[in-house]
Enzyme design. Structure first.
Site, PDB file in Angstrom:
ATOM      1  N   CYS A 266       1.533  -5.945 -10.214  1.00 53.58           N
ATOM      2  CA  CYS A 266       2.091  -7.062  -9.287  1.00 53.58           C
ATOM      3  C   CYS A 266       0.855  -8.318  -9.614  1.00 53.58           C
ATOM      4  O   CYS A 266      -0.068  -7.963 -10.055  1.00 53.58           O
ATOM      5  CB  CYS A 266       2.155  -6.769  -7.787  1.00 53.58           C
TER       6      CYS A 266
ATOM      7  N   CYS B  61      -2.722  -7.620  -8.146  1.00 55.89           N
ATOM      8  CA  CYS B  61      -3.503  -6.534  -9.002  1.00 55.89           C
ATOM      9  C   CYS B  61      -3.853  -7.268 -10.384  1.00 55.89           C
ATOM     10  O   CYS B  61      -4.949  -6.687 -10.767  1.00 55.89           O
ATOM     11  CB  CYS B  61      -2.919  -5.239  -9.229  1.00 55.89           C
TER      12      CYS B  61
ATOM     13  N   ASP C 212      14.032   1.088   5.973  1.00 54.71           N
ATOM     14  CA  ASP C 212      13.089  -0.013   6.553  1.00 54.71           C
ATOM     15  C   ASP C 212      11.901   0.410   7.083  1.00 54.71           C
ATOM     16  O   ASP C 212      12.192   1.546   7.614  1.00 54.71           O
ATOM     17  CB  ASP C 212      13.986  -1.213   7.444  1.00 54.71           C
TER      18      ASP C 212
HETATM   19 ZN    ZN Z   1      -0.465  -4.520  -6.779  1.00 61.40          ZN
END
Ligand code: ZN
Length: 398
Positions: free
Chosen positions: A337, A340, A297
């Protein structure tokens, strides 16, 4: 021991391993990265976003939830999963790290830590028992023992004292946890025998007995190998369902961190999950997966995103930089993603300069995608037996 952990593949050339961790709220495929949901939210992300990102387990901070809204309120509302509408696995920290990083606001004693709230200055006390009690009220899948983490560099004397105290606190936490579990089991079995067959009809309600969270112990000892060994012996001797490597990323040089992580991980039981707390950069994740760590984490991907710093396959990018004013490329041309695929660097830069809320949201989504995707690829590579080759290429920047 309620936490089933199976190792499904091991890399031949390194210590990397791929596993499956069965928690009351679902299976976590390891290695995995847990985004930090400090106050029951990963800043800027909706729970839908986190599901889209494929987040398997979230970390929530006990200290913050204890102060606001209060663990009793969360308990009344059926626990943290229900409260924050996150039906997937959650790990809570013990609050120790926050309490001790409140510079000048805390005081460590044998019994526990006195500290003042950063919200209103009110005085509070956390002990190993209290940290378990608060976490049981929150109802996460994995809970942590209360430990003392010291900064780097620290004198041998300070490290020794903190490591010994962490051991004594771990024993107290385990005893308290077991007593509480025994009491709960008695109450549950009494309720079932009182209610007869009606108990099964009630089992799906909010008052139904929930499986007890798994308690993880924390190993300390700074970068001192002898102290790490002593701490491992003591913590493993007490016996926990998983083990955390604490006290890293507190200012020590990278080479020392990697060496000590490798040394410590090697001595932990092979069949239990290993969690490296609060680490680190995308490179750190790869280096430490190779050294046998299963869970990570870190606030870095989310905190950096809000400060306009994004991680890309070509390294860090400071979005506010003037050179991106008319740059129509995505944040990372290799990233898939939604940020992007849709938005340009120039637009992101504009959002940051204009102080728009969307800036932090988009940058956070991309950074989490980058972290989660890298760890998923590492896991895949371990399973397909090409972790070492892939990973060496990444290290060489190919
Ligand atoms: Zn991205």
């Amino acid at each position: 021991m309620g936490l089933n952990f199976e190792i499904v593949a091991r890399d031949r050339a390194t210590r990397a391993r791929a596993g499956r961790l069965h928690t009351p709220h679902g299976v976590v495929e390891t290695p995995t990265f847990m985004p930090v949901g400090t106050a029951g939210t990963v800043k800027g992300m909706t729970q839908e976003h986190l599901e889209q990102l494929g987040v398997q387990m979230l970390l929530a901070n006990t200290y913050h939830l204890y102060l606001r809204p209060g663990h009793e309120i969360i308990r009344e509302l059926g626990g943290l999963h229900r409260f924050m509408a996150w039906p997937h696995p959650i790990l809570t920290d013990s609050g120790g790290f926050q309490v001790m990083s409140l510079k000048g606001l805390g005081r460590v004693t044998e019994d526990g830590v006195y500290f003042r709230s950063h919200l209103d200055g009110s005085l509070h006390f956390f002990s190993p028992e209290k940290a378990v009690e608060v976490q049981l009220a929150l109802g996460a899948d994995i809970i942590m023992t209360f430990d003392e983490c010291v900064e780097y560099p620290a004198s041998h004397e300070t490290l020794l004292r903190a490591t010994k105290l962490t051991g004594r606190w771990a024993r107290r936490a385990k005893e308290f946890y077991e007593t509480r579990n025994a009491k709960l089991e008695m109450q549950n079995s009494k309720r079932i025998s009182d209610d007869g067959f009606r108990a099964s009809a009630l089992a799906s309600g909010p008052q139904s007995p929930v499986p007890s969270p798994a308690l993880f112990g924390i190993v300390q000892g700074g970068t001192d190998q002898a102290l790490r060994r002593q701490s491992v012996e003591e913590i493993v001797g007490i016996g926990f369902e998983g083990y955390a490597l604490g006290g890293f990323s507190v200012g020590e040089p990278k080479t020392e961190m990697y060496e000590t992580v490798a040394y410590t991980a090697d001595q932990l039981p092979e069949d239990r999950p290993r969690y490296l707390m609060g680490v680190g950069t995308p490179e750190d994740l790869g280096e430490c997966v190779a050294r046998g760590v299963d869970l990570f984490d870190c606030v870095m991907p989310t905190r950096n995103a809000r400060n306009a710093c994004v991680f890309t396959s070509q390294g860090k990018l400071i979005v506010k930089n003037a050179r991106y004013a008319t740059d129509e490329k995505p944040l990372d041309p290799q990233c898939e993603c939604f940020v992007c695929r849709r938005y340009t660097r120039s637009y992101l830069r504009h959002l940051f300069l204009a102080g728009e809320i969307l800036a932090g949201i988009l940058a956070t989504y991309h950074n989490l995608y980058f972290y989660l995707d890298s760890v998923r690829r590492m896991r895949q590579a371990i399973v397909f037996g090409n972790f070492e080759r892939n990973y060496s290429r990444v290290r060489a920047g190919l």
